[in-house]
Write a protein that holds these residues in place. Structure first.
Motif, PDB file in Angstrom:
ATOM      1  N   UNK A 268      11.121  -7.135  35.816  1.00  0.00           N
ATOM      2  CA  UNK A 268      11.007  -7.279  34.366  1.00  0.00           C
ATOM      3  C   UNK A 268       9.620  -7.807  34.035  1.00  0.00           C
ATOM      4  N   UNK A 269       9.307  -7.909  32.737  1.00  0.00           N
ATOM      5  CA  UNK A 269       7.964  -8.351  32.410  1.00  0.00           C
ATOM      6  C   UNK A 269       7.814  -9.863  32.590  1.00  0.00           C
ATOM      7  N   UNK A 270       6.594 -10.310  32.900  1.00  0.00           N
ATOM      8  CA  UNK A 270       6.375 -11.697  33.308  1.00  0.00           C
ATOM      9  C   UNK A 270       6.749 -12.708  32.232  1.00  0.00           C
TER      10      UNK A 270
ATOM     11  N   UNK B 193       9.305 -15.539  33.041  1.00  0.00           N
ATOM     12  CA  UNK B 193       8.956 -16.954  32.933  1.00  0.00           C
ATOM     13  C   UNK B 193       9.912 -17.693  32.003  1.00  0.00           C
TER      14      UNK B 193
ATOM     15  N   UNK C 111       5.866 -10.894  43.123  1.00  0.00           N
ATOM     16  CA  UNK C 111       5.638  -9.613  42.449  1.00  0.00           C
ATOM     17  C   UNK C 111       5.954  -8.426  43.342  1.00  0.00           C
TER      18      UNK C 111
ATOM     19  N   UNK D  58       6.162   2.073  40.511  1.00  0.00           N
ATOM     20  CA  UNK D  58       6.020   0.631  40.640  1.00  0.00           C
ATOM     21  C   UNK D  58       7.083  -0.143  39.878  1.00  0.00           C
ATOM     22  N   UNK D  59       7.628   0.448  38.816  1.00  0.00           N
ATOM     23  CA  UNK D  59       8.669  -0.266  38.054  1.00  0.00           C
ATOM     24  C   UNK D  59       9.435   0.695  37.165  1.00  0.00           C
TER      25      UNK D  59
ATOM     26  N   UNK E   9       9.895   0.417  33.896  1.00  0.00           N
ATOM     27  CA  UNK E   9       9.129   0.683  32.676  1.00  0.00           C
ATOM     28  C   UNK E   9       8.055   1.734  32.932  1.00  0.00           C
ATOM     29  N   UNK E  10       7.370   1.599  34.078  1.00  0.00           N
ATOM     30  CA  UNK E  10       6.301   2.546  34.401  1.00  0.00           C
ATOM     31  C   UNK E  10       6.873   3.948  34.609  1.00  0.00           C
TER      32      UNK E  10
ATOM     33  N   UNK F 221      -0.280   5.734  24.956  1.00  0.00           N
ATOM     34  CA  UNK F 221      -0.204   4.528  25.774  1.00  0.00           C
ATOM     35  C   UNK F 221      -1.603   4.047  26.141  1.00  0.00           C
TER      36      UNK F 221
ATOM     37  N   UNK G 168       3.270 -19.537  26.621  1.00  0.00           N
ATOM     38  CA  UNK G 168       3.942 -19.398  27.923  1.00  0.00           C
ATOM     39  C   UNK G 168       3.109 -18.524  28.843  1.00  0.00           C
ATOM     40  N   UNK G 169       2.659 -17.393  28.300  1.00  0.00           N
ATOM     41  CA  UNK G 169       1.886 -16.440  29.084  1.00  0.00           C
ATOM     42  C   UNK G 169       0.559 -17.070  29.508  1.00  0.00           C
TER      43      UNK G 169
ATOM     44  N   UNK H 210       0.845 -19.847  32.134  1.00  0.00           N
ATOM     45  CA  UNK H 210       1.151 -19.271  33.449  1.00  0.00           C
ATOM     46  C   UNK H 210      -0.102 -18.631  34.043  1.00  0.00           C
TER      47      UNK H 210
ATOM     48  N   UNK I 299      -1.559  -9.417  43.624  1.00  0.00           N
ATOM     49  CA  UNK I 299      -0.957  -8.185  43.121  1.00  0.00           C
ATOM     50  C   UNK I 299       0.198  -7.762  44.037  1.00  0.00           C
TER      51      UNK I 299
ATOM     52  N   UNK J 127      -0.383 -11.974  40.725  1.00  0.00           N
ATOM     53  CA  UNK J 127       1.052 -11.774  40.526  1.00  0.00           C
ATOM     54  C   UNK J 127       1.359 -11.571  39.045  1.00  0.00           C
ATOM     55  N   UNK J 128       0.752 -12.405  38.189  1.00  0.00           N
ATOM     56  CA  UNK J 128       0.978 -12.247  36.743  1.00  0.00           C
ATOM     57  C   UNK J 128       0.470 -10.899  36.259  1.00  0.00           C
TER      58      UNK J 128
ATOM     59  N   UNK K 255       0.092  -8.176  38.002  1.00  0.00           N
ATOM     60  CA  UNK K 255       0.935  -7.101  38.515  1.00  0.00           C
ATOM     61  C   UNK K 255       2.200  -6.968  37.679  1.00  0.00           C
ATOM     62  N   UNK K 256       2.811  -8.116  37.361  1.00  0.00           N
ATOM     63  CA  UNK K 256       4.045  -8.063  36.579  1.00  0.00           C
ATOM     64  C   UNK K 256       3.788  -7.511  35.175  1.00  0.00           C
ATOM     65  N   UNK K 257       2.671  -7.933  34.559  1.00  0.00           N
ATOM     66  CA  UNK K 257       2.344  -7.410  33.225  1.00  0.00           C
ATOM     67  C   UNK K 257       2.077  -5.917  33.292  1.00  0.00           C
TER      68      UNK K 257
ATOM     69  N   UNK L 132       3.216  -3.763  35.588  1.00  0.00           N
ATOM     70  CA  UNK L 132       4.443  -3.020  35.864  1.00  0.00           C
ATOM     71  C   UNK L 132       5.278  -2.822  34.618  1.00  0.00           C
ATOM     72  N   UNK L 133       5.270  -3.823  33.724  1.00  0.00           N
ATOM     73  CA  UNK L 133       6.110  -3.689  32.537  1.00  0.00           C
ATOM     74  C   UNK L 133       5.310  -3.194  31.335  1.00  0.00           C
ATOM     75  N   UNK L 134       4.054  -2.750  31.597  1.00  0.00           N
ATOM     76  CA  UNK L 134       3.193  -2.170  30.566  1.00  0.00           C
ATOM     77  C   UNK L 134       2.992  -3.110  29.383  1.00  0.00           C
ATOM     78  N   UNK L 135       2.959  -4.418  29.644  1.00  0.00           N
ATOM     79  CA  UNK L 135       2.670  -5.391  28.589  1.00  0.00           C
ATOM     80  C   UNK L 135       1.155  -5.541  28.514  1.00  0.00           C
TER      81      UNK L 135
ATOM     82  N   UNK M 208      -0.564  -8.886  27.303  1.00  0.00           N
ATOM     83  CA  UNK M 208      -0.535  -9.925  28.340  1.00  0.00           C
ATOM     84  C   UNK M 208      -1.530  -9.604  29.440  1.00  0.00           C
TER      85      UNK M 208
END
Lengths: 299, 508
Positions: free
Chosen positions: A39-41, A45, A69, A181-182, A184-185, B40, B56-57, B60, B212, B220-221, B223-225, B227-230, B233
């Motif tokens: 899920x997204x960070x 968090x 990750x 990778x996920x 969402x991707x 996108x 929060x973001x 972190x 990553x 890590x942050x 990579x997570x952002x 992966x979720x296309x945020x 962030x």
């Protein structure tokens, strides 16, 4: 600075460093909670921050969330004791338990006993909605993407259902599937047209649809898989010795007893996308283990 | 050989030669365009100007950045100290000085080369299996290959110089240690400290990349952002990273020999103390070997069984092909860009874009390219090549900046066009060192093929990740071995090229 002073500074630094390195052996009395990263960070968090507070209040021990990750890293961290309690997917949970004898399955969400994946396709791919599993054959020769290598809903089970319809990864265009990778991707890749089709977790798909992130003119669901068990909580062996007898059981009771009666608890359950947690046991995941072995993801 | 003697291209054309790869790659990309990801992609671009300011973001990410910095600092100082020591004992000159023969130095060099033949990412994933998720794992994953690399640089520097002072001291009867300290060290301290400063930036990039792949920190942050296309962030993290990289760049350019030395010695203390404040787990890692019943013959059988399960020729072939394409993009790109757009404005724009290319981790570039075009080996090569193009661009610019512009001025006075002046005035002078550095970069690119696996089926790296996620140790061992052999072979080739292009370039 005169030479002698400078030497003294350097020496102090060195001694300091040795001292700190030697003295910082961890106490090991913090419960370290982790999750596979799907899920997204910001959500992770928030979710695990609240959950850590909730667990800490109920269990009366310090609880820390450790972000990871990478799916395989989460499994290894659990095996080596860097994580005590982990929210695993079906496959990673089985991998983690096989590598960590004595680890216990504690609970799953109400939705995990009957989890599903969806196959999605780009509108221009020419792929048609599938009525019987056998029609998965039309994916042959298409550009196809999974999510992460170790994802149960984004890779393992979709690959298994395709195999039943005698479609193997080598049948895709390019001779191999992609790994976006996920979840969402995967949506983004299929919607853009980089891949003509893909498979992902139905929960993530629905929440993306609800949030208006999916363009129904470009991408749509062509098939929903049969159900299978997925995500679950797994605890390391030896927690009772470290935190007192019955501790593992107390974690389980706390998780299962979570009700949406305070703002924090409501938040946790909502972020998990569940109404509640229900008890689960290792044997619930025997089918996943069998599929994992068939597809070579468990050895 | 006779043929190459007759048909030798002009020197400034050599760095431009790899740019021949661009037309076919661009044609392929154009053919693969799908345009479906434009929305996108535009969101990604817009997000650059609207980074997330969610507390929060941000908190972190700030913590993550500090962890990444500490990891880089610790691994860097460790690799510098160990690397210099290993370099001294793998130098021919020093062995001759101490024992009269140089035989041992060759063996030490050979023993060290497998260490640097593996990408720090692979070291990280392997060490993680043995020691768990300790912060030392990331530090060691960078320090091991970096120390071996530093050893090679140090040994090459010592051996490639003829130091008159040393001969003078020796013939006057000075002892071994005083000779080393008074004659040898000062002669290469300056260039070594330059190299060390450069390695600190590399260590930061490596620490980020390890993150990553799950080893913590800002990576890590990110990579997570990603992966979720945020993207909002993601950009707040990227801007933080850009600030850190920028200040590090300014800092390392200003530091003299003594300050670099002091930083190396103080780094362990500072890093460990700082890490403690952040509750980083810097306790001594414990050995936690993977649970397998691989005892003796069992292990051997499993290994023999696993060997034929991978399509080795295809894997190795596509790895080499990917390396060649990516290296051509990285090496040919900067000179071509400057040739096509030489003016002051062009140079500034290109410097900015090189900075961005260095900033984006290759997996991110690959993801963005996939929003535009269909997956292919060419696309993976461009994603990997662009990151290194950023690095090579800076190398070229530094090289050009450090040279006098006498030739160009002379050419300008005689009425040559701006492009010709740049080609024969500027690039000609910088070519040798640029190519020598490029030869070394190719090693790095070969190792880096492990990180663009996401584009689907790109060589050994892809297979390695698949085997690691299946915990298929027998195959992992073969793959690591194949990687090591391939990089060692690549190193031999690049050493030859390096010697060919610039004997005086000094290992960098």
């Amino acid at each position: 600075m005169p030479t002698r002073e400078r030497r003294a500074v350097v020496l102090t630094g060195l001694i300091l460093s040795l001292g700190i390195t030697a003295s910082s052996t961890s106490a090991g009395q913090t419960l370290k909670v982790g999750a596979i990263p799907d899920q997204n960070p910001e959500k992770l968090n928030r979710l695990y921050g609240s959950l850590a507070q909730e667990l800490s209040a109920k269990l009366n021990v310090p609880v820390r969330y450790v972000p990871v990750s990478n799916y395989a890293a989460a499994v290894s961290a659990f095996r080596t004791g860097s994580l005590d309690l982990v929210w695993f997917g079906g496959l990673t949970g089985v991998q983690a338990r096989l590598q960590t004898p004595g680890a216990r399955v504690l609970a799953q969400r109400d939705i995990d006993a009957r989890f599903t994946s969806v196959f999605i396709a780009n509108g221009s791919s020419g792929l048609r909605p599938i009525n019987s599993q056998d029609q998965l054959k039309q994916l042959k020769g298409k550009r196809f993407t999974f999510g992460s290598e170790s994802s149960t809903s984004g890779r393992l089970m979709p690959q298994y259902f395709m195999k039943q319809a005698s479609v193997t990864p080598a049948d895709f265009a390019g001779g191999r599937p992609g790994f976006s990778g996920s979840h969402d991707a995967t949506i983004a890749m299929v919607q853009s047209g980089a891949y003509q089709a893909g498979a992902l977790n139905e929960q993530v798909w629905s929440s993306n649809v609800k949030a208006g992130k999916v363009d129904p003119n470009k991408v749509r669901v062509i098939w929903r898989t049969p159900t299978y068990p997925d995500y679950h909580w797994v605890a390391r062996p030896g927690l009772d010795q470290r935190f007192g007898s019955g501790f593992t059981e107390r974690i389980r009771t706390t998780l299962i007893g979570l009700k949406p009666d305070t703002a924090r608890r409501r938040d946790v359950l909502e972020l998990f996308g569940a109404k509640r947690f229900i008890p689960a046991k290792a044997s619930d995941y025997a089918a996943i283990e069998k599929v994992g072995r068939q597809l070579g993801k468990i050895r | 050989m006779a043929l190459s003697g007759r048909l030798k291209p002009a020197l400034p054309l050599l760095p431009l030669l790899p740019a021949l790869v661009f037309p076919p790659l661009l044609i392929q990309m154009l053919g693969d365009l799908h345009g479906g990801g434009l929305t996108l992609l535009s969101q990604f671009v817009v997000a650059a100007f609207q980074p997330s300011l969610d507390p929060t973001v941000l908190s972190a990410q700030v913590t993550g950045l500090q962890i990444t910095l500490i990891t880089a600092l610790l691994s860097w100082s460790l690799s510098c100290v160990v690397g210099v020591l290993l370099g001294l004992i793998s130098s021919r000159t020093i062995w001759v000085l101490v024992s009269g023969t140089a035989g041992a130095s060759r063996w030490i060099r050979r023993l060290l080369s497998p260490l640097r033949s593996l990408h720090e990412l692979i070291w990280g994933l392997l060490l993680l299996q043995i020691f768990g998720l300790s912060s030392w794992v990331a530090v060691m994953a960078i320090a091991l290959p970096y120390a071996a690399l530093m050893a090679r640089v140090v040994a090459d520097q010592i051996d490639s110089r003829d130091i008159p002072a040393m001969k003078a001291l020796r013939s006057n009867g000075a002892g071994t240690i005083p000779t080393l300290i008074t004659a040898l060290l000062p002669s290469f301290a300056e260039s070594l400290s330059h190299h060390m400063a450069h390695r600190l930036e590399c260590a930061l990039r490596s620490a980020l990349l390890l993150g990553v792949f799950g080893l913590g920190g800002l990576g890590t942050d990110l990579a997570l952002s990603m992966q979720s296309l945020q993207f909002n962030e993601l950009w707040s993290g990227l801007w933080l990273l850009a600030m850190a990289m920028g200040s590090l760049e300014v800092l390392t350019h200003r530091l003299g020999v003594k300050l670099i030395g002091a930083l190396i010695l103080l780094a362990p203390g500072v890093g460990a103390g700082w890490g403690r404040l952040l509750a980083m787990d810097l306790s001594m890692p414990q050995l936690m070997l993977p649970l397998t019943d691989l005892s003796g013959s069992g292990a051997l059988n499993a290994a023999i069984e696993a060997l034929p399960t991978a399509p080795w020729l295809t894997l190795i072939g596509s790895t080499i092909w990917l390396t060649a394409l990516a290296a051509a993009v990285a090496i040919g790109g900067p000179p071509l860009g400057l040739l096509l757009w030489p003016g002051r404005y062009g140079v500034v724009m290109q410097r900015v874009s090189w900075g961005l290319m260095r900033l984006f981790p290759p997996p991110l570039t690959a993801l963005l390219l996939l929003l535009l075009a269909k997956p292919s080996l060419g696309l993976a090569a461009i994603a990997l090549g662009l990151h290194h193009l950023g690095v090579m661009g800076r190398v070229l610019q530094d090289e050009l900046d450090s040279r006098s512009n006498a030739t160009r001025t002379a050419m300008q006075c005689s009425g040559a066009s701006q492009r010709l002046c740049w080609l024969y005035g500027d690039l000609a002078g910088a070519s040798r060192n640029y190519l020598a550095y490029a030869a070394y970069r190719m090693d790095v690119i070969l190792r880096d093929t492990a990180v663009v696996a996401l584009v689907g089926g790109a060589g050994l790296g892809w297979q390695l990740r698949e085997s690691l996620t299946s915990f298929h140790w027998a195959l992992v061992i073969w793959l690591v071995l194949a990687y090591a052999l391939l990089t060692m072979a690549g190193e031999m080739v690049s050493e030859r090229l390096q010697n060919h292009w610039a004997c005086e370039a000094g290992g960098l």
